[in-house]
Design an enzyme around this catalytic site. Structure first.
Site, PDB file in Angstrom:
ATOM      1  N   GLY A  13      10.370   2.598   2.755  1.00 33.00           N
ATOM      2  CA  GLY A  13       9.515   2.997   1.642  1.00 33.00           C
ATOM      3  C   GLY A  13       8.190   2.277   1.734  1.00 33.00           C
ATOM      4  O   GLY A  13       7.700   1.993   2.826  1.00 33.00           O
ATOM      5  N   CYS A  14       7.614   1.948   0.621  1.00 35.09           N
ATOM      6  CA  CYS A  14       6.323   1.270   0.576  1.00 35.09           C
ATOM      7  C   CYS A  14       6.384  -0.058   1.324  1.00 35.09           C
ATOM      8  O   CYS A  14       7.270  -0.876   1.073  1.00 35.09           O
ATOM      9  CB  CYS A  14       5.939   1.024  -0.881  1.00 35.09           C
ATOM     10  SG  CYS A  14       4.482  -0.006  -1.077  1.00 35.09           S
ATOM     11  N   PHE A  15       5.430  -0.282   2.219  1.00 34.39           N
ATOM     12  CA  PHE A  15       5.490  -1.521   3.009  1.00 34.39           C
ATOM     13  C   PHE A  15       5.224  -2.765   2.173  1.00 34.39           C
ATOM     14  O   PHE A  15       5.657  -3.852   2.538  1.00 34.39           O
ATOM     15  CB  PHE A  15       4.627  -1.484   4.257  1.00 34.39           C
ATOM     16  CG  PHE A  15       3.203  -0.990   4.132  1.00 34.39           C
ATOM     17  CD1 PHE A  15       2.419  -1.179   3.006  1.00 34.39           C
ATOM     18  CD2 PHE A  15       2.646  -0.326   5.212  1.00 34.39           C
ATOM     19  CE1 PHE A  15       1.116  -0.726   2.942  1.00 34.39           C
ATOM     20  CE2 PHE A  15       1.329   0.128   5.163  1.00 34.39           C
ATOM     21  CZ  PHE A  15       0.564  -0.070   4.020  1.00 34.39           C
ATOM     22  N   TRP A  16       4.552  -2.642   1.044  1.00 36.06           N
ATOM     23  CA  TRP A  16       4.348  -3.825   0.186  1.00 36.06           C
ATOM     24  C   TRP A  16       5.697  -4.401  -0.232  1.00 36.06           C
ATOM     25  O   TRP A  16       5.889  -5.606  -0.248  1.00 36.06           O
ATOM     26  CB  TRP A  16       3.573  -3.469  -1.069  1.00 36.06           C
ATOM     27  CG  TRP A  16       2.163  -3.011  -0.885  1.00 36.06           C
ATOM     28  CD1 TRP A  16       1.390  -3.096   0.241  1.00 36.06           C
ATOM     29  CD2 TRP A  16       1.347  -2.406  -1.883  1.00 36.06           C
ATOM     30  NE1 TRP A  16       0.151  -2.578   0.001  1.00 36.06           N
ATOM     31  CE2 TRP A  16       0.093  -2.143  -1.293  1.00 36.06           C
ATOM     32  CE3 TRP A  16       1.561  -2.061  -3.205  1.00 36.06           C
ATOM     33  CZ2 TRP A  16      -0.942  -1.558  -1.998  1.00 36.06           C
ATOM     34  CZ3 TRP A  16       0.528  -1.464  -3.910  1.00 36.06           C
ATOM     35  CH2 TRP A  16      -0.715  -1.218  -3.302  1.00 36.06           C
TER      36      TRP A  16
END
Length: 180
Positions: A13-16
């Site tokens: 999902g979101c790399f953050w």
């Protein structure tokens, strides 16, 4: 410590969010947010967000196998994201948010395939695992402002709502692997 440590690239999902977890893992020596397994050279965040580059948002992990095993890294991966959602994680929707393990060695491929096969047999998630396991291809680091995003912006709305709960889940589930 070995001269050259192994790397593996994970899309959860979101790399953050994924980066926020792995920077806390004992034995992970470097985490870099980036884009992989797409067709475009040097894509920008804006390019990847269109869903037309074929890239996934990923984190490239460098790790010391004397401190953390690949299997442990993948166990964390399967706990902190939903490997049964195709092309999405929560409210983040698009092919760039797909679940993927992008390996750099055949041993990594074998471990990932074995784990997915066993979890599927055990019906661990109640739905089919859709995580793709592919050789790493066309990797590019994300822009500097994406690196260490959670660490730099812990009170940003998305970080509070999405990344922080994943970090907390990691800490609860894998307390023995949290960096001192």
């Amino acid at each position: 410590m070995p001269e050259s440590l192994p790397t593996i690239v994970l899309g959860g999902g979101c790399f953050w969010c994924t980066e926020a977890v792995y920077v806390k893992v004992r034995g992970v020596t470097d985490v870099e947010s980036g884009y992989s397994n797409g067709q475009v050279e040097r894509p920008s965040y804006e390019d990847v967000c269109t869903g037309r580059t074929g890239h996934a948002e990923v984190v490239k992990l460098t790790y010391d196998p004397a401190q953390v095993s690949l299997r442990q890294l993948l166990e964390i991966f399967f706990v902190v994201h939903d490997p049964t959602q195709r092309d999405r994680q929560g409210h983040d929707v698009g092919t760039q948010y797909r679940s993927g393990i992008y390996y750099t060695t055949e041993e990594q491929r074998r471990v990932a395939d074995d784990m997915i096969r066993q979890m599927s047999q055990d019906k661990l998630f109640g739905r089919p695992i859709v995580t793709e396991v592919r050789p790493l291809a066309n990797y590019w680091p994300a822009e500097e402002y994406h690196q260490d995003f959670f660490e730099k912006n812990p009170h940003q709305g998305y970080c509070l709502a999405v990344a922080a709960p994943k970090v907390a889940k990691f800490r609860r589930t894998f307390s023995e692997l949290v960096k001192a």
